[in-house]
Motif scaffolding. Structure first.
Motif, short mmCIF file in Angstrom:
data_model
loop_
_atom_site.label_atom_id
_atom_site.label_comp_id
_atom_site.label_asym_id
_atom_site.label_seq_id
_atom_site.Cartn_x
_atom_site.Cartn_y
_atom_site.Cartn_z
N VAL A 20 -16.85 -26.52 -23.62
CA VAL A 20 -15.77 -26.80 -24.56
C VAL A 20 -14.48 -27.07 -23.79
O VAL A 20 -13.74 -28.02 -24.10
CB VAL A 20 -15.60 -25.63 -25.56
N LEU A 21 -14.20 -26.25 -22.78
CA LEU A 21 -13.02 -26.46 -21.95
C LEU A 21 -13.07 -27.83 -21.29
O LEU A 21 -12.07 -28.57 -21.28
CB LEU A 21 -12.91 -25.36 -20.89
N LEU A 24 -12.29 -30.48 -23.85
CA LEU A 24 -10.87 -30.51 -24.19
C LEU A 24 -10.05 -31.17 -23.08
O LEU A 24 -9.11 -31.92 -23.37
CB LEU A 24 -10.36 -29.09 -24.45
N LEU A 27 -10.66 -34.92 -23.42
CA LEU A 27 -9.92 -35.47 -24.56
C LEU A 27 -8.41 -35.53 -24.29
O LEU A 27 -7.74 -36.49 -24.67
CB LEU A 27 -10.20 -34.66 -25.82
N THR A 28 -7.90 -34.51 -23.63
CA THR A 28 -6.48 -34.50 -23.27
C THR A 28 -6.17 -35.66 -22.32
O THR A 28 -5.16 -36.35 -22.48
CB THR A 28 -6.09 -33.16 -22.62
#
Length: 93
Positions: A20-21, A24, A27-28
């Motif tokens: 998940v990290l 993220l 996506l960032t």
């Protein structure tokens, strides 16, 4: 009503958390690329992501192996380690 979260192993939750990290972070970086609107900055962000991906992969595999170590024989752990090593050799330039 039975709670669903108690049956997950800690190693699995750690692996999921790392993925998940990683997602993220990806996506960032994609959002920053759009915000900067520059190919040069996008290439720089991609260069930073090159470090993050394999690090998350290796850490996740290590956590999984530690989590399974009590259920696998030493020879099976050796085969898994050899497979991971072959993957790492295969992705080298």
């Amino acid at each position: 009503m039975k709670a669903w979260f108690y049956s997950f192993e800690m190693a699995l939750l750690a692996m999921v958390g790392l993925r998940v990290l990683s997602g993220l972070i990806e996506l960032t970086a994609a959002g920053l690329m759009l915000r900067f609107n520059s190919v040069e900055k996008a290439v720089g962000l991609n260069a930073m992501l090159v470090i993050i991906g394999p690090t998350i992969f290796i850490t996740s595999i290590a956590i999984g192996l530690v989590g399974m170590s009590d259920r696998l024989s030493l020879s099976k752990l050796g085969f898994i380690a050899a497979g991971v090593l072959l993957i790492l050799i295969g992705i080298r330039k």
